[in-house]
Design a protein around this motif. Structure first.
Motif, PDB file in Angstrom:
ATOM      1  N   ILE A 152       0.844  -1.206   0.000  1.00  0.00           N
ATOM      2  CA  ILE A 152       0.000   0.000   0.000  1.00  0.00           C
ATOM      3  C   ILE A 152       0.870   1.243   0.000  1.00  0.00           C
ATOM      4  CG2 ILE A 152      -1.670   1.321   1.350  1.00  0.00           C
ATOM      5  CD1 ILE A 152      -2.738  -1.441   2.346  1.00  0.00           C
ATOM      6  N   HIS A 153       1.920   1.226   0.814  1.00  0.00           N
ATOM      7  CA  HIS A 153       2.845   2.363   0.878  1.00  0.00           C
ATOM      8  C   HIS A 153       3.425   2.668  -0.492  1.00  0.00           C
ATOM      9  CE1 HIS A 153       6.597   4.554   1.901  1.00  0.00           C
ATOM     10  NE2 HIS A 153       5.945   4.948   2.972  1.00  0.00           N
ATOM     11  N   GLN A 154       3.807   1.624  -1.215  1.00  0.00           N
ATOM     12  CA  GLN A 154       4.391   1.819  -2.547  1.00  0.00           C
ATOM     13  C   GLN A 154       3.349   2.318  -3.541  1.00  0.00           C
ATOM     14  OE1 GLN A 154       7.424  -1.371  -3.673  1.00  0.00           O
ATOM     15  NE2 GLN A 154       6.619  -2.219  -1.762  1.00  0.00           N
ATOM     16  N   MET A 245      -3.732  -3.714  -2.798  1.00  0.00           N
ATOM     17  CA  MET A 245      -4.105  -2.780  -3.857  1.00  0.00           C
ATOM     18  C   MET A 245      -4.702  -1.511  -3.263  1.00  0.00           C
ATOM     19  SD  MET A 245      -5.908  -5.511  -6.482  1.00  0.00           S
ATOM     20  CE  MET A 245      -6.425  -6.689  -5.218  1.00  0.00           C
ATOM     21  N   VAL A 246      -4.677  -0.469  -4.076  1.00  0.00           N
ATOM     22  CA  VAL A 246      -5.295   0.805  -3.708  1.00  0.00           C
ATOM     23  C   VAL A 246      -6.217   1.243  -4.837  1.00  0.00           C
ATOM     24  CG1 VAL A 246      -4.909   3.243  -3.216  1.00  0.00           C
ATOM     25  CG2 VAL A 246      -3.359   1.520  -2.269  1.00  0.00           C
ATOM     26  N   GLU A 247      -7.453   1.556  -4.490  1.00  0.00           N
ATOM     27  CA  GLU A 247      -8.394   2.100  -5.473  1.00  0.00           C
ATOM     28  C   GLU A 247      -8.529   3.599  -5.249  1.00  0.00           C
ATOM     29  OE1 GLU A 247     -12.498   0.348  -6.752  1.00  0.00           O
ATOM     30  OE2 GLU A 247     -12.896   1.873  -5.205  1.00  0.00           O
ATOM     31  N   PHE A 248      -8.467   4.369  -6.339  1.00  0.00           N
ATOM     32  CA  PHE A 248      -8.574   5.820  -6.252  1.00  0.00           C
ATOM     33  C   PHE A 248      -9.978   6.278  -6.657  1.00  0.00           C
ATOM     34  CE2 PHE A 248      -4.095   4.829  -6.653  1.00  0.00           C
ATOM     35  CZ  PHE A 248      -3.549   5.616  -5.651  1.00  0.00           C
ATOM     36  N   ASN A 249     -10.227   7.569  -6.500  1.00  0.00           N
ATOM     37  CA  ASN A 249     -11.591   8.062  -6.716  1.00  0.00           C
ATOM     38  C   ASN A 249     -12.038   8.000  -8.172  1.00  0.00           C
ATOM     39  OD1 ASN A 249      -9.941  10.101  -7.588  1.00  0.00           O
ATOM     40  ND2 ASN A 249     -10.814  11.704  -6.291  1.00  0.00           N
ATOM     41  N   ASP A 250     -11.095   7.837  -9.096  1.00  0.00           N
ATOM     42  CA  ASP A 250     -11.489   7.654 -10.495  1.00  0.00           C
ATOM     43  C   ASP A 250     -11.676   6.178 -10.840  1.00  0.00           C
ATOM     44  OD1 ASP A 250      -8.898   6.759 -10.466  1.00  0.00           O
ATOM     45  OD2 ASP A 250      -8.180   8.023 -12.107  1.00  0.00           O
TER      46      ASP A 250
END
Length: 381
Positions: A152-154, A245-250
């Motif tokens: 997540i940090h990366q 994983m990271v999900e962004f607002n788009d």
């Protein structure tokens, strides 16, 4: 040359940290702290010959003093642990301690503005609000060593935090991931200790089998990345290739992939913000996997995960009880005093009996921790 102080040196993360340091010519092991496993500690300190060794108790101190082949300062106990974590000669503290014992050395290292490679999730679970407040006050980043949090940090490097939508934490599923609830009745300790993907210590391997390890990681992620619990999801990913994983607002999703080798996130935390060549294992070959699988993790099948979310959302002293009860219950299981399914039962009972303290100070947290342990152990003494 950067001086590293390694806390929890004889555990799985500690051993692998030694391997990483051996491959980094500009880093040296300045201090090494361990508990009671003298023979294990001896083999490790003889490889890198740290100037300072901290043992868990007087007996371990005296034993290792007699056995080491070189001159070193040797001390023992919590006071020494805190002293070495905040020592002027220390540049980086690797906190690989197991359990809430890592709380006070972490606070001292933060107050001394050390770079901290953080693998002691129980500290943030037990007292996340205190630790993060101190980290903010002293301008210290906790660089995560857990593969999920390192991932997540990366993924968040260079990104705007206010554009983050949710975190997706992956879980291998542990030793009994394909078992039904009924099939868990009577499972053996030896089977629980056979993790399908990772080589870890006994306590973490059992936590993986109950899914408490993932629950603790959810609470850790909440504090490290300041993300509410309703924006942290956990999914099963048996191959352990995508570490999180990271999900962004788009709705774009970024993932960090790699082989299941803890030495990679350890090195990342030590050399941050730089990356250094890694020569200890082969890189990821996706053609060997062909397919990656993802499955839902239900709270009904894994009640420890449910309890972690509930304790995290309740806040205050609830996560302290969760962690303390889990540590005691796992040890009782490893000591053959309870069966596997009783681990979650003891944790649930401890949480139900506890009256949550909303904003506990350090003294209250330590008291709740000890009281929880004593209540459970009193039944089995």
């Amino acid at each position: 040359m950067k001086n590293i102080t390694l806390l929890g040196g004889t555990g799985s993360i500690g051993e692998q940290t030694v391997e990483v340091i051996e491959q980094l010519p500009e880093y040296r092991l300045f201090a090494f702290a361990f508990g009671k496993r003298v023979d294990k500690a001896l083999g490790l300190v003889e490889r890198l010959k740290p100037e300072w060794i901290v043992a868990g108790d007087r007996q371990a101190k005296e034993e290792i003093e007699k056995k080491i082949s070189y001159q070193a300062k040797v001390s023992y106990g919590m006071e020494a642990l805190c002293e070495v974590a905040s020592n002027d000669q220390t540049d980086i503290v690797v906190n690989a301690l197991l359990g809430s014992i890592g709380l006070q050395p972490t606070l001292d290292a933060i107050r001394s503005r050390k770079q901290i490679a953080f693998a002691n999730k129980e500290t943030l679970v037990t007292a996340g609000h205190l630790v993060m407040a101190e980290a903010k006050k002293y301008g210290v980043d906790l660089l995560p060593v857990d593969s999920e949090h390192a991932a997540i940090h990366q993924c968040l490097r260079g990104e705007k935090r206010d554009q983050l939508n949710r975190l997706i934490v992956t879980a291998s599923g542990g030793s009994f991931r394909d078992y039904s609830r009924d099939e868990l009745v009577g499972v053996k300790k030896e089977d629980a200790l056979k993790h399908p993907n990772w080589d870890m210590g006994a306590k973490i391997t059992i936590d993986s089998a109950t899914m408490m390890n993932k629950g603790l990681e959810v609470i850790e992620a909440h504090w490290l990345f300041q993300v509410p619990y309703n924006k942290i999801d956990v999914i099963m990913h048996k191959e352990s290739v995508i570490h999180s994983m990271v999900e962004f607002n788009d709705l774009s999703v970024m993932a960090q992939l790699g082989t299941p080798d803890m030495r990679i996130p350890i090195q990342y935390a030590l050399t941050y913000p730089n990356r250094t060549d890694f020569s200890l294992s082969e890189g990821l070959d996706l053609l060997k996997f062909r397919e990656l699988h993802f499955n839902e993790l239900s709270f009904e099948r894994f009640p420890c995960l449910r309890m972690a979310y509930e304790a995290g959302k309740a806040g205050g002293s609830a996560p302290t009880v969760l962690n303390a009860a889990n540590e005691v219950a796992v040890q009782l299981f490893l000591d053959d005093q309870i069966i596997f399914l009783e681990i979650e039962q003891l944790i649930e009972e401890a949480l139900q009996k506890h009256q949550v303290i909303e904003q506990p100070d350090l003294e209250s947290i330590l008291a709740v921790d000890q009281d929880t342990r004593k209540r459970i152990l009193s039944v089995y003494s």
